[in-house]
Design a protein around this motif. Sequence first.
Motif, mmCIF file in Angstrom:
data_model
loop_
_atom_site.group_PDB
_atom_site.id
_atom_site.type_symbol
_atom_site.label_atom_id
_atom_site.label_comp_id
_atom_site.label_asym_id
_atom_site.label_seq_id
_atom_site.Cartn_x
_atom_site.Cartn_y
_atom_site.Cartn_z
ATOM 1 N N HIS A 62 9.126 -7.167 13.168
ATOM 2 C CA HIS A 62 10.292 -6.056 13.233
ATOM 3 C C HIS A 62 9.861 -4.865 13.894
ATOM 4 O O HIS A 62 9.003 -4.273 13.590
ATOM 5 C CB HIS A 62 10.953 -5.598 11.786
ATOM 6 C CG HIS A 62 11.037 -6.920 10.783
ATOM 7 N ND1 HIS A 62 12.450 -7.853 11.219
ATOM 8 C CD2 HIS A 62 10.843 -7.369 9.872
ATOM 9 C CE1 HIS A 62 12.506 -8.466 10.188
ATOM 10 N NE2 HIS A 62 11.516 -8.368 9.402
ATOM 11 N N ILE A 63 10.680 -4.567 14.946
ATOM 12 C CA ILE A 63 10.107 -3.416 15.865
ATOM 13 C C ILE A 63 10.946 -2.038 15.429
ATOM 14 O O ILE A 63 12.214 -2.293 15.275
ATOM 15 C CB ILE A 63 10.522 -3.588 17.604
ATOM 16 C CG1 ILE A 63 9.129 -4.475 17.963
ATOM 17 C CG2 ILE A 63 10.398 -2.489 18.073
ATOM 18 C CD1 ILE A 63 9.263 -4.747 19.338
ATOM 19 N N TYR A 75 5.232 -6.195 9.940
ATOM 20 C CA TYR A 75 4.944 -7.748 9.546
ATOM 21 C C TYR A 75 5.050 -7.860 8.152
ATOM 22 O O TYR A 75 4.147 -7.838 7.362
ATOM 23 C CB TYR A 75 3.503 -8.389 9.779
ATOM 24 C CG TYR A 75 3.391 -8.442 11.511
ATOM 25 C CD1 TYR A 75 3.575 -9.678 12.038
ATOM 26 C CD2 TYR A 75 3.080 -7.347 11.952
ATOM 27 C CE1 TYR A 75 3.412 -9.822 13.204
ATOM 28 C CE2 TYR A 75 2.867 -7.527 13.479
ATOM 29 C CZ TYR A 75 2.949 -8.678 13.986
ATOM 30 O OH TYR A 75 2.694 -8.832 15.451
ATOM 31 N N PRO A 76 6.341 -7.761 7.685
ATOM 32 C CA PRO A 76 6.634 -7.351 6.001
ATOM 33 C C PRO A 76 6.046 -8.714 5.195
ATOM 34 O O PRO A 76 5.241 -8.325 4.136
ATOM 35 C CB PRO A 76 8.189 -7.578 5.918
ATOM 36 C CG PRO A 76 8.574 -7.795 7.163
ATOM 37 C CD PRO A 76 7.556 -7.890 8.152
ATOM 38 N N ARG A 77 5.936 -9.936 5.753
ATOM 39 C CA ARG A 77 5.325 -10.938 4.963
ATOM 40 C C ARG A 77 3.922 -10.826 4.768
ATOM 41 O O ARG A 77 3.280 -11.250 3.695
ATOM 42 C CB ARG A 77 5.719 -12.419 5.706
ATOM 43 C CG ARG A 77 5.144 -13.407 4.824
ATOM 44 C CD ARG A 77 5.689 -14.611 5.451
ATOM 45 N NE ARG A 77 5.313 -15.759 4.660
ATOM 46 C CZ ARG A 77 5.285 -17.172 5.092
ATOM 47 N NH1 ARG A 77 5.798 -17.367 6.258
ATOM 48 N NH2 ARG A 77 4.651 -18.116 4.620
ATOM 49 N N MET A 157 -3.975 -2.039 14.331
ATOM 50 C CA MET A 157 -3.123 -2.699 13.284
ATOM 51 C C MET A 157 -3.824 -2.292 11.878
ATOM 52 O O MET A 157 -4.807 -1.918 11.700
ATOM 53 C CB MET A 157 -3.707 -4.421 13.358
ATOM 54 C CG MET A 157 -3.426 -5.099 12.197
ATOM 55 S SD MET A 157 -3.877 -6.855 11.960
ATOM 56 C CE MET A 157 -5.446 -6.844 13.230
ATOM 57 N N TYR A 158 -2.648 -2.191 10.781
ATOM 58 C CA TYR A 158 -3.188 -1.504 9.362
ATOM 59 C C TYR A 158 -2.482 -2.529 8.443
ATOM 60 O O TYR A 158 -1.396 -2.795 8.822
ATOM 61 C CB TYR A 158 -2.857 -0.111 9.327
ATOM 62 C CG TYR A 158 -3.751 0.863 10.196
ATOM 63 C CD1 TYR A 158 -4.933 1.125 9.610
ATOM 64 C CD2 TYR A 158 -3.357 1.135 11.550
ATOM 65 C CE1 TYR A 158 -5.769 2.068 10.430
ATOM 66 C CE2 TYR A 158 -4.201 2.082 12.376
ATOM 67 C CZ TYR A 158 -5.383 2.486 11.556
ATOM 68 O OH TYR A 158 -6.159 3.243 12.494
ATOM 69 N N MET A 169 -8.095 -11.805 6.137
ATOM 70 C CA MET A 169 -8.694 -12.715 7.500
ATOM 71 C C MET A 169 -7.309 -13.530 8.100
ATOM 72 O O MET A 169 -7.152 -13.523 9.304
ATOM 73 C CB MET A 169 -9.913 -13.461 7.427
ATOM 74 C CG MET A 169 -10.369 -13.932 8.501
ATOM 75 S SD MET A 169 -12.107 -14.829 8.201
ATOM 76 C CE MET A 169 -11.717 -15.897 7.014
ATOM 77 N N PRO A 170 -6.658 -14.209 7.192
ATOM 78 C CA PRO A 170 -5.771 -15.058 7.917
ATOM 79 C C PRO A 170 -4.737 -14.386 8.638
ATOM 80 O O PRO A 170 -4.319 -14.442 9.987
ATOM 81 C CB PRO A 170 -5.263 -16.081 6.896
ATOM 82 C CG PRO A 170 -6.195 -15.971 5.940
ATOM 83 C CD PRO A 170 -6.782 -14.748 5.949
ATOM 84 N N ALA A 171 -4.161 -13.374 7.950
ATOM 85 C CA ALA A 171 -3.143 -12.398 8.615
ATOM 86 C C ALA A 171 -3.644 -11.622 9.702
ATOM 87 O O ALA A 171 -2.934 -11.340 10.609
ATOM 88 C CB ALA A 171 -2.505 -11.515 7.330
#
Length: 189
Positions: A62-63, A75-77, A157-158, A169-171
């Motif tokens: 979502h931007i 990236y909420p998930r 990215m945070y 790591m996967p995310a």
Amino acid sequence: MKNIKTLHTAFLLFLLGIMATSCGEDTIPKPQAYLRLDYPMGKYIPYTGSCPYTFGYNSLAHIKDKGNCNLTIEYPRMKATLFITYKPVEGNLNALLRDAQKLTYEHVIKADEILEQPYINDEKKAYGMFYQVGGNAATNAQFYVTDSTHHFLTGSMYFYAKPNFDSIMPAASYIKDDMRNIMETLSWK
């Protein structure tokens, strides 16, 4: 006497059974299992706001426009946010480059390593650097892209969690791919 022979034979069989099973390899405990995190592949769609740039971003994110051509891509998930910051180049390119590098290298205390990957696209006049930060640093990836005359864009990215690289790591890998896509699809207006 027959009972003693039977008892003696049973004891010998028991002793042989123990000896046969005790000569195997040492048992090794199994490692801890981690939850397997698979994220669906997003479709890249164009961001075409009123800013002097466009790029492709993941349709599952979502931007949000934060004003002055600064964005967050959430990236909420994954409980993560990618912060996009835009600054015009007005004779201050060296200062902008220094600030972008300084922001990355502030994480050197917690980072195991910082890998630099240059990005050059002469056709789109996009030049930059992608930084991969290994270890338990607050950010796992950052980048900057510029045309070196008018535009300068950074991305960081945070995660909304205490940094534990093994867990995220996967995310982090998933979002790094999205960050590279932003760099590669970036066009100046």
